[in-house]
Design an enzyme around this catalytic site. Structure first.
Site, PDB file in Angstrom:
ATOM      1  N   ASP A   1      -2.888 -51.043  14.730  1.00 49.16           N
ATOM      2  CA  ASP A   1      -3.029 -52.183  15.535  1.00 49.16           C
ATOM      3  C   ASP A   1      -3.528 -53.553  14.558  1.00 49.16           C
ATOM      4  O   ASP A   1      -4.119 -53.050  13.628  1.00 49.16           O
ATOM      5  CB  ASP A   1      -4.339 -52.044  16.599  1.00 49.16           C
ATOM      6  CG  ASP A   1      -4.075 -51.379  17.823  1.00 49.16           C
ATOM      7  OD1 ASP A   1      -4.688 -50.845  18.492  1.00 49.16           O
ATOM      8  OD2 ASP A   1      -2.643 -51.411  18.038  1.00 49.16           O
TER       9      ASP A   1
ATOM     10  N   GLU B   1     -26.838 -67.305  36.331  1.00 47.75           N
ATOM     11  CA  GLU B   1     -27.282 -67.633  35.026  1.00 47.75           C
ATOM     12  C   GLU B   1     -27.777 -66.883  33.904  1.00 47.75           C
ATOM     13  O   GLU B   1     -28.281 -67.118  32.941  1.00 47.75           O
ATOM     14  CB  GLU B   1     -28.263 -68.851  35.111  1.00 47.75           C
ATOM     15  CG  GLU B   1     -27.818 -70.178  36.082  1.00 47.75           C
ATOM     16  CD  GLU B   1     -26.412 -70.858  35.189  1.00 47.75           C
ATOM     17  OE1 GLU B   1     -25.442 -70.843  35.976  1.00 47.75           O
ATOM     18  OE2 GLU B   1     -26.725 -70.816  33.971  1.00 47.75           O
TER      19      GLU B   1
ATOM     20  N   PRO C   1     -24.019 -63.939  26.380  1.00 47.00           N
ATOM     21  CA  PRO C   1     -23.441 -65.020  25.654  1.00 47.00           C
ATOM     22  C   PRO C   1     -24.532 -64.673  24.467  1.00 47.00           C
ATOM     23  O   PRO C   1     -23.910 -65.465  23.511  1.00 47.00           O
ATOM     24  CB  PRO C   1     -23.404 -66.138  26.399  1.00 47.00           C
ATOM     25  CG  PRO C   1     -23.677 -65.746  27.930  1.00 47.00           C
ATOM     26  CD  PRO C   1     -24.606 -64.478  27.834  1.00 47.00           C
TER      27      PRO C   1
HETATM   28  N1  LIG Z   1     -20.430 -60.988  27.003  1.00 45.27           N
HETATM   29  C1  LIG Z   1     -20.169 -61.703  27.444  1.00 45.27           C
HETATM   30  C2  LIG Z   1     -20.317 -63.431  27.521  1.00 45.27           C
HETATM   31  C3  LIG Z   1     -20.643 -63.756  28.678  1.00 45.27           C
HETATM   32  C4  LIG Z   1     -21.473 -63.642  29.764  1.00 45.27           C
HETATM   33  C5  LIG Z   1     -21.810 -62.345  29.780  1.00 45.27           C
HETATM   34  C6  LIG Z   1     -22.688 -61.727  30.762  1.00 45.27           C
HETATM   35  C7  LIG Z   1     -23.154 -62.994  31.773  1.00 45.27           C
HETATM   36  C8  LIG Z   1     -23.886 -62.751  32.884  1.00 45.27           C
HETATM   37  C9  LIG Z   1     -23.936 -64.134  33.533  1.00 45.27           C
HETATM   38  N2  LIG Z   1     -23.140 -64.952  32.805  1.00 45.27           N
HETATM   39  C10 LIG Z   1     -22.907 -66.477  33.138  1.00 45.27           C
HETATM   40  C11 LIG Z   1     -23.483 -67.296  32.327  1.00 45.27           C
HETATM   41  C12 LIG Z   1     -24.881 -66.984  31.698  1.00 45.27           C
HETATM   42  C13 LIG Z   1     -25.586 -67.939  30.760  1.00 45.27           C
HETATM   43  N3  LIG Z   1     -24.911 -69.205  30.433  1.00 45.27           N
HETATM   44  C14 LIG Z   1     -23.690 -69.429  31.083  1.00 45.27           C
HETATM   45  C15 LIG Z   1     -23.071 -68.379  31.865  1.00 45.27           C
HETATM   46  C16 LIG Z   1     -22.654 -64.174  31.796  1.00 45.27           C
HETATM   47  C17 LIG Z   1     -21.591 -64.631  30.739  1.00 45.27           C
HETATM   48  N4  LIG Z   1     -20.045 -65.194  28.658  1.00 45.27           N
HETATM   49  N5  LIG Z   1     -19.542 -65.394  27.411  1.00 45.27           N
HETATM   50  C18 LIG Z   1     -19.255 -64.221  26.745  1.00 45.27           C
HETATM   51  N6  LIG Z   1     -18.718 -64.056  25.720  1.00 45.27           N
END
Ligand SMILES: N#Cc1c(-c2ccc3ccn(Cc4ccncc4)c3c2)n[nH]c1N
Length: 238
Positions: free
Chosen positions: A168, A116, A88
């Site tokens: 696209d 997490e 994220p």
């Molecule tokens: N690319 C991308 C992402 C992710 C994502 C990616 C990898 C992981 C691993 C673990 N988590 C869960 C989590 C972790 C921390 N904070 C909240 C949730 C993930 C989320 N969430 N949203 C996006 N656009």
């Protein structure tokens, strides 16, 4: 192009890649996807991949060792590859970045965490940290599939002769035009007359106007660097 995916849920990736454009590209040998279960790179009998966070806090954090062991295993063949951590906190993934990945990388490793998140020290072994958007997912797998799908569409020959990624939306700098197919009248909802006219010039102009109208309404941020002709059409819409 080769994609190697590190995940604790290989079935998520394996199920998706069999279908559609990706499935065809795999069958043509244009793309190769290898999925690695991070649990196979653990050193305890329980195949543990997570632990409590130092400093406290909710949830669990994925440990570095399985990621490190898997990355070293891949690097043993000494072939170049771009290592991308899905997160994220990553830089925003866009069509432009998809194009860059396709042009610059013969092989990509997509590193998918869960829980997490993953131990920060894993980032010492990756090239890019990428996020597919400003919303929270439960792990990196869906993001990895988004990246694989969008990059594969750009590989020459992946879409087959009848399609082209150049057409696209986002590639042209604005959203797509509306699409219609049979029946011509569905419960009184008719296909726009112009599309039945056979006048290709008129159809092309109608589609451009609709695409710009949609873009102005839903994604005005995309309306940059328009051609003078597109700017003229856009001004008519305002
Ligand atoms: N690319 C991308 C992402 C992710 C994502 C990616 C990898 C992981 C691993 C673990 N988590 C869960 C989590 C972790 C921390 N904070 C909240 C949730 C993930 C989320 N969430 N949203 C996006 N656009």
């Amino acid at each position: 192009m080769k994609f190697e995916v590190l995940t604790i849920f290989p079935e998520i990736i394996e199920c998706y890649i069999k279908h559609g454009v990706l499935g065809k590209a795999l069958n043509k040998g244009i793309v190769e996807v290898k999925v690695y279960n991070l649990r196979d790179f653990t050193s305890d009998k329980h195949k543990k991949v997570d632990d409590y966070p130092y400093g406290g806090g909710a949830g669990m954090v994925m440990q570095i060792e399985p990621f490190y062991n898997a990355i070293m295993h891949l690097k043993a063949d000494e072939k170049p590859r771009k290592l991308v951590l899905l997160s994220p906190q990553g830089r925003k993934f866009t069509q432009k970045l998809a194009q860059k990945f396709m042009e610059e990388s013969k092989a990509m490793v997509l590193i998918c965490g869960r829980y997490e998140g993953i131990d920060e020290r894993v980032k010492a072994f990756v090239d890019e940290e990428v996020s597919i958007g400003d919303y929270v997912l439960s792990g990196g797998e869906l993001a990895a599939l988004v990246i694989i799908d969008s990059v594969v569409r750009l590989i020459p020959g992946a879409l087959g002769d009848e399609l082209s990624a150049v057409e696209d939306s986002f590639m042209k700098g604005f959203l797509d035009y509306p699409h219609y197919t049979r029946p011509e009248d569905f419960k009184g909802m008719k296909v726009p007359e112009v599309l039945l006219s056979g006048d290709h010039k008129k159809i092309a102009l109608w589609r451009k106007r609709q695409a710009l109208k949609n873009t102005l309404k839903n994604r005005p941020d995309l309306l940059k660097n328009l051609s003078p002709e597109d700017m003229r059409i856009l001004k008519e819409l305002c």
